[in-house]
Design a protein around this motif. Structure first.
Motif, mmCIF file in Angstrom:
data_model
loop_
_atom_site.group_PDB
_atom_site.id
_atom_site.type_symbol
_atom_site.label_atom_id
_atom_site.label_comp_id
_atom_site.label_asym_id
_atom_site.label_seq_id
_atom_site.Cartn_x
_atom_site.Cartn_y
_atom_site.Cartn_z
ATOM 1 N N LYS A 4 -8.201 5.358 -8.561
ATOM 2 C CA LYS A 4 -7.281 6.484 -8.399
ATOM 3 C C LYS A 4 -8.045 7.765 -8.060
ATOM 4 O O LYS A 4 -7.818 8.830 -8.655
ATOM 5 N N VAL A 42 1.722 1.963 -3.470
ATOM 6 C CA VAL A 42 0.566 2.528 -4.178
ATOM 7 C C VAL A 42 0.416 4.001 -3.856
ATOM 8 O O VAL A 42 0.212 4.835 -4.733
ATOM 9 N N ILE A 43 0.528 4.333 -2.573
ATOM 10 C CA ILE A 43 0.350 5.711 -2.155
ATOM 11 C C ILE A 43 1.432 6.605 -2.738
ATOM 12 O O ILE A 43 1.159 7.697 -3.226
ATOM 13 N N GLY A 59 -5.533 5.897 -0.348
ATOM 14 C CA GLY A 59 -4.440 6.444 -1.145
ATOM 15 C C GLY A 59 -4.759 7.820 -1.669
ATOM 16 O O GLY A 59 -4.357 8.182 -2.784
ATOM 17 N N LYS A 67 -6.496 2.765 4.854
ATOM 18 C CA LYS A 67 -5.614 2.491 3.721
ATOM 19 C C LYS A 67 -5.945 3.343 2.505
ATOM 20 O O LYS A 67 -5.749 2.936 1.365
ATOM 21 N N ASN A 95 -9.173 3.411 -4.193
ATOM 22 C CA ASN A 95 -7.783 3.192 -4.598
ATOM 23 C C ASN A 95 -7.675 2.697 -6.033
ATOM 24 O O ASN A 95 -6.828 3.155 -6.803
ATOM 25 N N TYR A 120 0.822 -1.211 0.000
ATOM 26 C CA TYR A 120 0.000 0.000 0.000
ATOM 27 C C TYR A 120 0.854 1.259 0.000
ATOM 28 O O TYR A 120 0.474 2.282 -0.549
#
Length: 305
Positions: free
Chosen positions: A123, A29-30, A258, A256, A120, A26
């Motif tokens: 996006k 991803v962030i 993003g 979690k 997430n 994660y």
């Protein structure tokens, strides 16, 4: 980048962190989202394309079998859905360049991890979860009776405060132990999910290693989340609502994310006056107007930075 992260961690903690691969992913991803969206100042300097808020994910709290919270005549999950759908329509009408995605559009159960997962995967630039607050139901001693041996036996009854009212907005954080009523209520639906331990692997507030990694993710969007939450509270106040503030809490639905993410409690369903207000067309329109103005203000500032 991963070497940098591990450099921040004591060597004795690394074996446990290696096991926490799901959470570490994660972070990647962030970081990717941050760079792609221009949240880092150096990313802006390298790109000629200005940052734009293009996608907002709206989350109507609870739903389906996760919907026990209710007032005298209505349920939180229904109010949350009605306001969410109204807000989505208002965004589409007033912000033509923004795409709205819903986590649910009907009375269905959506696991908490899947709600933020939708944001997430798409996006999203913002994640907004809409809920109604409620005071906890508690057992109190209303009197005593004597049993066959003459002993005093307490008689209990359930009570719930109906006077508490106001609005508050949460961002992801750890909070204080004396502020956990909302956390317990909003996170309890995790227990309704099959294989919840696998779905929330890495989210353990009692584990130091998890806290460090989770903090890295939260801090990336903390400032932006607080800014959006503050704009929401400002708009509520202008409408005469009681301000309960912006707070940081360990809410699983935000853990979690993003992107900047908030959970806003639009009123107390346990308060008869606010229950009536949140169910009325005028009340819902005012709440939607507050949230829309807050989003517009945030969008304008974020796109100028």
């Amino acid at each position: 980048m991963m070497n940098t992260i591990f450099a921040m961690i004591d060597n004795n903690m690394r074996p446990k962190l290696i096991k926490n691969i799901a959470l570490i992913r994660y972070i990647y991803v962030i970081l990717a989202v941050l760079i792609a969206s221009g949240q880092f100042s150096f990313a802006n300097s390298l790109s000629d394309t200005p940052y734009r808020i293009k996608t907002i994910v709206l989350d109507a709290g609870h739903g389906g079998h996760d919907g026990a919270t209710k007032g005298v005549f209505s349920r939180e999950k229904d109010i949350a859905l009605q306001v969410t759908l109204r807000l989505g329509k208002a965004i589409e009408e007033n912000l033509k360049d923004v795409k709205v995605i819903y986590t649910r559009t009907s009375d269905v159960f959506v696991p908490l991890y899947e709600r933020i997962g939708i944001a997430n995967r798409n996006k999203a630039d913002l994640f907004i979860s809409i809920h109604c607050n409620s005071m906890p139901i508690k057992k109190v001693i209303s009197g005593y009776r004597k049993d066959s041996r003459g002993r005093r036996i307490p008689i209990y009854k359930t009570v719930q405060s109906t006077s508490t009212k106001g609005v508050e907005t949460f961002v992801s954080g750890f909070g204080r132990l004396d502020e956990q009523d909302v956390v317990m209520r909003e996170n309890e639906s995790i227990l309704l999910e099959k294989d919840y331990k696998d779905n929330y692997e890495g989210y353990d507030p009692k584990d130091p290693e998890s806290i460090i990694l989770l903090s890295l993710m939260k801090n990336a969007f903390r400032e932006q989340s607080i800014k959006l939450a503050s704009f929401m509270q400002d708009e509520y106040i202008l409408s005469g609502r009681i301000d309960r503030g912006v707070k940081e809490q360990s809410l699983a639905v935000l853990a979690k994310a993003g992107m900047p993410a908030v959970l806003t409690e639009i009123g107390f369903v346990s308060n008869p006056e606010e229950e009536e207000y949140m169910n009325s067309e005028s009340g819902q329109n005012e709440i939607v107007g507050n949230l829309l103005k807050a989003i517009q203000t945030y969008k304008k500032q974020a796109e100028l930075e």
